[in-house]
Enzyme design. Structure first.
Site, PDB file in Angstrom:
ATOM      1  CB  SER A   1       5.443   0.385  -0.543  1.00 11.21           C
ATOM      2  OG  SER A   1       5.361  -1.145   0.819  1.00 11.21           O
TER       3      SER A   1
ATOM      4  CB  THR B   1      -1.441   0.324   1.210  1.00 13.86           C
ATOM      5  OG1 THR B   1      -2.286   0.535   0.531  1.00 13.86           O
ATOM      6  CG2 THR B   1      -0.765   0.770   2.592  1.00 13.86           C
TER       7      THR B   1
ATOM      8  N   GLY C   1      -6.641   4.961   7.301  1.00 17.74           N
ATOM      9  CA  GLY C   1      -5.561   4.622   6.422  1.00 17.74           C
ATOM     10  C   GLY C   1      -4.717   3.643   7.216  1.00 17.74           C
TER      11      GLY C   1
ATOM     12  CE  LYS D   1      -4.014  -2.001   0.314  1.00 18.86           C
ATOM     13  NZ  LYS D   1      -2.785  -2.020  -0.587  1.00 18.86           N
TER      14      LYS D   1
END
Length: 184
Positions: free
Chosen positions: A130, A7, A52, A40
């Site tokens: 990420s 994500t 989130g 998410k």
């Protein structure tokens, strides 16, 4: 066992609107996409706040539930975030949870980490995950290019968040174009 990467979440506050966007990709190792449409970013507290997450999904759900309980208890985003960060850092069971949260209400966006961090961004943009650095840079660039334009003249907070994730998905292999945007 390979690491699971998942994500990118970005939060943007712009002209009285707060938006949070996240992609849907969950990746196992360096080359296997396990899921492309994970959600998410969520509305919590009866739609009065957004949350989130990036990191381990089970850990993130645990932290999201605890944050929502703290928000219900304290009725203030900052106080709830500080209390969760304190509990997360001090509790032996929670201390090993591997996730980060972005939480927002109509006034602010906060990053909450297991190290005890509660950070409100200096420039009304923050991102985790990420592709967090890419999304952060993209959103800051978009805001800078817009100057002081209002939402009517340019993108609103939701548009900025979405565009930042679209840019990120073009360059980060752990981020995809399955974008969910929530606003307050």
């Amino acid at each position: 066992m390979a690491d699971m990467h998942s994500t990118t979440i970005v939060g943007v506050k712009h002209h009285g609107q707060v938006a949070m966007a996240g992609d849907g990709q969950v990746t196992f190792g360096e080359s296997i996409i396990l899921k492309g449409n994970a959600r998410k970013v969520r509305r919590i507290a009866g739609g009065k706040a957004l949350c989130g997450f990036a990191g381990s999904t089970a850990d993130a759900f645990t932290l999201e539930e605890r944050f929502e309980a703290k928000l219900k208890e304290f009725s203030d985003l900052t106080r709830a975030a500080v209390e969760l960060a304190r509990e997360w850092r001090m509790d032996k069971a929670l201390r090993n949870l591997d996730a980060m949260l972005l939480c927002a209400d109509s006034q602010r966006i906060l990053l909450i980490s297991g190290r005890g961090d509660v950070i409100e961004p200096e420039h009304d943009v923050i991102a985790i995950g990420s592709g967090g650095a890419y999304a952060f840079a993209a959103a800051r660039g978009i805001l800078s290019a817009m100057g002081g334009q209002s939402a009517a003249d340019g993108l609103d907070a939701a548009g900025i968040a979405r565009k930042a994730l679209e840019i990120t998905a073009d360059i980060c292999v752990f981020t995809n174009q399955q974008i969910v945007v929530e606003t307050i």
